[in-house]
Design a protein around this motif. Sequence first.
Motif, PDB file in Angstrom:
ATOM      1  N   ALA A 153       0.857  -1.184   0.000  1.00 61.91           N
ATOM      2  CA  ALA A 153       0.000   0.000   0.000  1.00 61.91           C
ATOM      3  C   ALA A 153       0.893   1.234   0.000  1.00 61.91           C
ATOM      4  CB  ALA A 153      -0.917   0.014   1.225  1.00 61.91           C
ATOM      5  N   LEU A 154       0.292   2.372  -0.312  1.00 55.70           N
ATOM      6  CA  LEU A 154       0.937   3.651  -0.050  1.00 55.70           C
ATOM      7  C   LEU A 154       0.263   4.267   1.165  1.00 55.70           C
ATOM      8  CD1 LEU A 154       1.538   5.450  -3.483  1.00 55.70           C
ATOM      9  CD2 LEU A 154       3.101   4.010  -2.155  1.00 55.70           C
ATOM     10  N   ALA A 155       1.049   4.970   1.963  1.00 59.51           N
ATOM     11  CA  ALA A 155       0.517   5.633   3.147  1.00 59.51           C
ATOM     12  C   ALA A 155       1.055   7.051   3.209  1.00 59.51           C
ATOM     13  CB  ALA A 155       0.894   4.863   4.411  1.00 59.51           C
ATOM     14  N   THR A 156       0.429   7.843   4.043  1.00 57.64           N
ATOM     15  CA  THR A 156       0.868   9.217   4.249  1.00 57.64           C
ATOM     16  C   THR A 156       0.611   9.588   5.705  1.00 57.64           C
ATOM     17  OG1 THR A 156       0.712  11.473   3.372  1.00 57.64           O
ATOM     18  CG2 THR A 156      -1.357  10.264   3.631  1.00 57.64           C
ATOM     19  N   SER A 157       1.171  10.689   6.146  1.00 57.01           N
ATOM     20  CA  SER A 157       0.890  11.142   7.503  1.00 57.01           C
ATOM     21  C   SER A 157      -0.532  11.703   7.565  1.00 57.01           C
ATOM     22  CB  SER A 157       1.889  12.224   7.920  1.00 57.01           C
ATOM     23  OG  SER A 157       1.673  13.407   7.164  1.00 57.01           O
ATOM     24  N   ARG A 158      -1.082  11.727   8.749  1.00 60.21           N
ATOM     25  CA  ARG A 158      -2.429  12.289   8.888  1.00 60.21           C
ATOM     26  C   ARG A 158      -2.442  13.768   8.499  1.00 60.21           C
ATOM     27  NH1 ARG A 158      -6.644   9.944  10.426  1.00 60.21           N
ATOM     28  NH2 ARG A 158      -5.435   8.185  11.253  1.00 60.21           N
ATOM     29  N   LYS A 159      -1.355  14.465   8.808  1.00 62.78           N
ATOM     30  CA  LYS A 159      -1.264  15.880   8.451  1.00 62.78           C
ATOM     31  C   LYS A 159      -1.285  16.057   6.937  1.00 62.78           C
ATOM     32  CE  LYS A 159       1.748  19.939   8.854  1.00 62.78           C
ATOM     33  NZ  LYS A 159       3.051  20.460   9.358  1.00 62.78           N
ATOM     34  N   THR A 160      -0.502  15.239   6.216  1.00 64.65           N
ATOM     35  CA  THR A 160      -0.473  15.350   4.759  1.00 64.65           C
ATOM     36  C   THR A 160      -1.817  14.983   4.152  1.00 64.65           C
ATOM     37  OG1 THR A 160       1.899  14.884   4.677  1.00 64.65           O
ATOM     38  CG2 THR A 160       0.662  14.534   2.647  1.00 64.65           C
ATOM     39  N   ALA A 161      -2.457  13.971   4.711  1.00 58.33           N
ATOM     40  CA  ALA A 161      -3.781  13.575   4.214  1.00 58.33           C
ATOM     41  C   ALA A 161      -4.782  14.711   4.370  1.00 58.33           C
ATOM     42  CB  ALA A 161      -4.268  12.327   4.948  1.00 58.33           C
ATOM     43  N   GLU A 162      -4.708  15.411   5.498  1.00 57.66           N
ATOM     44  CA  GLU A 162      -5.630  16.521   5.725  1.00 57.66           C
ATOM     45  C   GLU A 162      -5.306  17.705   4.827  1.00 57.66           C
ATOM     46  OE1 GLU A 162      -5.161  17.143   9.888  1.00 57.66           O
ATOM     47  OE2 GLU A 162      -6.465  15.457  10.461  1.00 57.66           O
ATOM     48  N   TYR A 223       8.829   4.353   6.957  1.00 56.04           N
ATOM     49  CA  TYR A 223       7.694   4.622   7.851  1.00 56.04           C
ATOM     50  C   TYR A 223       7.887   5.930   8.618  1.00 56.04           C
ATOM     51  CZ  TYR A 223       6.097  -0.115   6.873  1.00 56.04           C
ATOM     52  OH  TYR A 223       5.641  -1.251   6.246  1.00 56.04           O
ATOM     53  N   GLN A 224       9.042   6.091   9.262  1.00 57.89           N
ATOM     54  CA  GLN A 224       9.275   7.299  10.040  1.00 57.89           C
ATOM     55  C   GLN A 224       9.389   8.517   9.139  1.00 57.89           C
ATOM     56  OE1 GLN A 224       9.452   7.474  13.632  1.00 57.89           O
ATOM     57  NE2 GLN A 224       9.034   9.571  12.935  1.00 57.89           N
ATOM     58  N   ALA A 225      10.049   8.343   7.970  1.00 61.01           N
ATOM     59  CA  ALA A 225      10.193   9.467   7.044  1.00 61.01           C
ATOM     60  C   ALA A 225       8.837   9.928   6.515  1.00 61.01           C
ATOM     61  CB  ALA A 225      11.108   9.066   5.887  1.00 61.01           C
ATOM     62  N   THR A 226       7.932   8.993   6.297  1.00 61.22           N
ATOM     63  CA  THR A 226       6.586   9.350   5.844  1.00 61.22           C
ATOM     64  C   THR A 226       5.808  10.033   6.965  1.00 61.22           C
ATOM     65  OG1 THR A 226       6.596   7.480   4.308  1.00 61.22           O
ATOM     66  CG2 THR A 226       4.457   8.452   4.828  1.00 61.22           C
ATOM     67  N   ALA A 227       5.964   9.543   8.178  1.00 54.43           N
ATOM     68  CA  ALA A 227       5.292  10.178   9.317  1.00 54.43           C
ATOM     69  C   ALA A 227       5.800  11.602   9.520  1.00 54.43           C
ATOM     70  CB  ALA A 227       5.514   9.349  10.580  1.00 54.43           C
ATOM     71  N   ASP A 228       7.090  11.831   9.310  1.00 53.09           N
ATOM     72  CA  ASP A 228       7.651  13.181   9.446  1.00 53.09           C
ATOM     73  C   ASP A 228       7.137  14.103   8.339  1.00 53.09           C
ATOM     74  OD1 ASP A 228       9.059  12.271  11.617  1.00 53.09           O
ATOM     75  OD2 ASP A 228      10.944  11.991  10.518  1.00 53.09           O
ATOM     76  N   TYR A 238       3.780  -2.044   4.172  1.00 52.08           N
ATOM     77  CA  TYR A 238       3.114  -3.343   4.217  1.00 52.08           C
ATOM     78  C   TYR A 238       1.916  -3.202   5.157  1.00 52.08           C
ATOM     79  CZ  TYR A 238       7.585  -5.138   2.422  1.00 52.08           C
ATOM     80  OH  TYR A 238       8.727  -5.367   1.689  1.00 52.08           O
ATOM     81  N   THR A 239       0.770  -3.710   4.741  1.00 54.02           N
ATOM     82  CA  THR A 239      -0.457  -3.429   5.487  1.00 54.02           C
ATOM     83  C   THR A 239      -0.514  -4.108   6.853  1.00 54.02           C
ATOM     84  OG1 THR A 239      -1.565  -5.214   4.256  1.00 54.02           O
ATOM     85  CG2 THR A 239      -1.847  -2.960   3.434  1.00 54.02           C
ATOM     86  N   THR A 240       0.374  -5.083   7.119  1.00 53.49           N
ATOM     87  CA  THR A 240       0.382  -5.712   8.443  1.00 53.49           C
ATOM     88  C   THR A 240       1.471  -5.145   9.347  1.00 53.49           C
ATOM     89  OG1 THR A 240       1.808  -7.473   7.590  1.00 53.49           O
ATOM     90  CG2 THR A 240      -0.570  -7.894   7.584  1.00 53.49           C
ATOM     91  N   ASP A 241       2.085  -4.048   8.953  1.00 51.86           N
ATOM     92  CA  ASP A 241       3.181  -3.483   9.743  1.00 51.86           C
ATOM     93  C   ASP A 241       2.645  -2.710  10.937  1.00 51.86           C
ATOM     94  OD1 ASP A 241       5.460  -1.702  10.581  1.00 51.86           O
ATOM     95  OD2 ASP A 241       6.404  -2.723   8.881  1.00 51.86           O
ATOM     96  N   GLY A 242       3.134  -3.039  12.120  1.00 49.28           N
ATOM     97  CA  GLY A 242       2.662  -2.402  13.342  1.00 49.28           C
ATOM     98  C   GLY A 242       2.993  -0.933  13.447  1.00 49.28           C
ATOM     99  N   ARG A 243       3.927  -0.448  12.620  1.00 51.63           N
ATOM    100  CA  ARG A 243       4.300   0.966  12.668  1.00 51.63           C
ATOM    101  C   ARG A 243       3.245   1.867  12.048  1.00 51.63           C
ATOM    102  NH1 ARG A 243      10.263  -0.283  10.411  1.00 51.63           N
ATOM    103  NH2 ARG A 243       8.969  -1.779   9.272  1.00 51.63           N
ATOM    104  N   ILE A 244       2.340   1.307  11.244  1.00 51.29           N
ATOM    105  CA  ILE A 244       1.279   2.121  10.651  1.00 51.29           C
ATOM    106  C   ILE A 244       0.430   2.758  11.750  1.00 51.29           C
ATOM    107  CG2 ILE A 244      -0.841   2.039   9.277  1.00 51.29           C
ATOM    108  CD1 ILE A 244       0.505  -0.125   7.558  1.00 51.29           C
ATOM    109  N   GLU A 245      -0.017   1.947  12.678  1.00 47.98           N
ATOM    110  CA  GLU A 245      -0.828   2.471  13.782  1.00 47.98           C
ATOM    111  C   GLU A 245       0.018   3.273  14.755  1.00 47.98           C
ATOM    112  OE1 GLU A 245      -3.800   0.867  17.364  1.00 47.98           O
ATOM    113  OE2 GLU A 245      -3.023  -0.516  15.847  1.00 47.98           O
ATOM    114  N   ALA A 246       1.221   2.786  15.048  1.00 49.92           N
ATOM    115  CA  ALA A 246       2.065   3.465  16.034  1.00 49.92           C
ATOM    116  C   ALA A 246       2.417   4.880  15.587  1.00 49.92           C
ATOM    117  CB  ALA A 246       3.329   2.652  16.274  1.00 49.92           C
TER     118      ALA A 246
END
Length: 326
Positions: A153-162, A223-228, A238-246
Amino acid sequence: MGRFRRAAAAAALATTLAVSSCGLESGGALPLAVGPGSIAPVPELEKVKITVGSKSFTEQVILGYIIEFALSAAGADIRDLTNIQGSNSVRDAQLHGQIDITYEYTGTGWINYLGHETPVPGATAQFEAVRDEDLERNGMVWVDPAPMDNTYALATSRKTAEETGVTTLSQYADLVESDPGAATTCVETEFNVRQDGFPGMAARYGIDPARVNREILQTGIIYQATADGTECKFGEVYTTDGRIEALDLVVLEDDLHFFPSYNPAIVMRKGFADAHPQIAKVMAPVSDALTTAEITELNRRVDVDGEEPASVARDWMVHKGFVTLP
């Protein structure tokens, strides 16, 4: 860095060098001991030498150890070759008899190993398709698929999504078209070239890859770079990665259903599977217990809490009653 992780890193280096030269070594010993639980000793497996392999990312190492503990409880003599770098290296090692058993993902088998460009809809149908074709073409036996589904999957930070309003891959494609600078995307090397990765996703969603500013990073860094949200506005996960929620990442909806099912199944060469039919019976209940929620929590304990993969895998096997502590 803990003892197991240092050993895993050393094993990965040794394995990579061996693959490029004269083949894999025989592997190391099982890192932790277990006793029988609901998995009882199987006379036909007593002292049978079995080499277990896995890829090098957290979930695969955990799954490799789960196989090792299960078959050790059944009485087998286990050799550990977890933490091999790259899918193709694991596949080649198995085809050439250097490892006997691994957990492999149905989507990887169908697209990467068998060369199909389009996934088969539905987890069961995807498993049956790869099972039948890989047996016919390559003499590989697929059994005991797990319910967990670890797709890309692709993911983004909540801030970027908003800020961008992007929560689906179609919206991501629109952003790439309208403002490429706002869609810097971080991926790892394999995803960047796999047909079930970025190239195929771009084709399905009508994205011109040349318009996407892609940064190639190691999986764990993404993961951390995307969150930043500075270097990476979007990142491969990966959709089962625990860092997505963390890290409170927002996974973009695959609204055109591009990414295939990636259910792990036990894979063995036909000769090995025929010689040891008891293995599928031992592993079936273990695979059944591997749900998406279960493996996500195990991944989180390693990647977020810093626990050792071997300890996490053994704890889970003990908690489920499959094995006992010696």
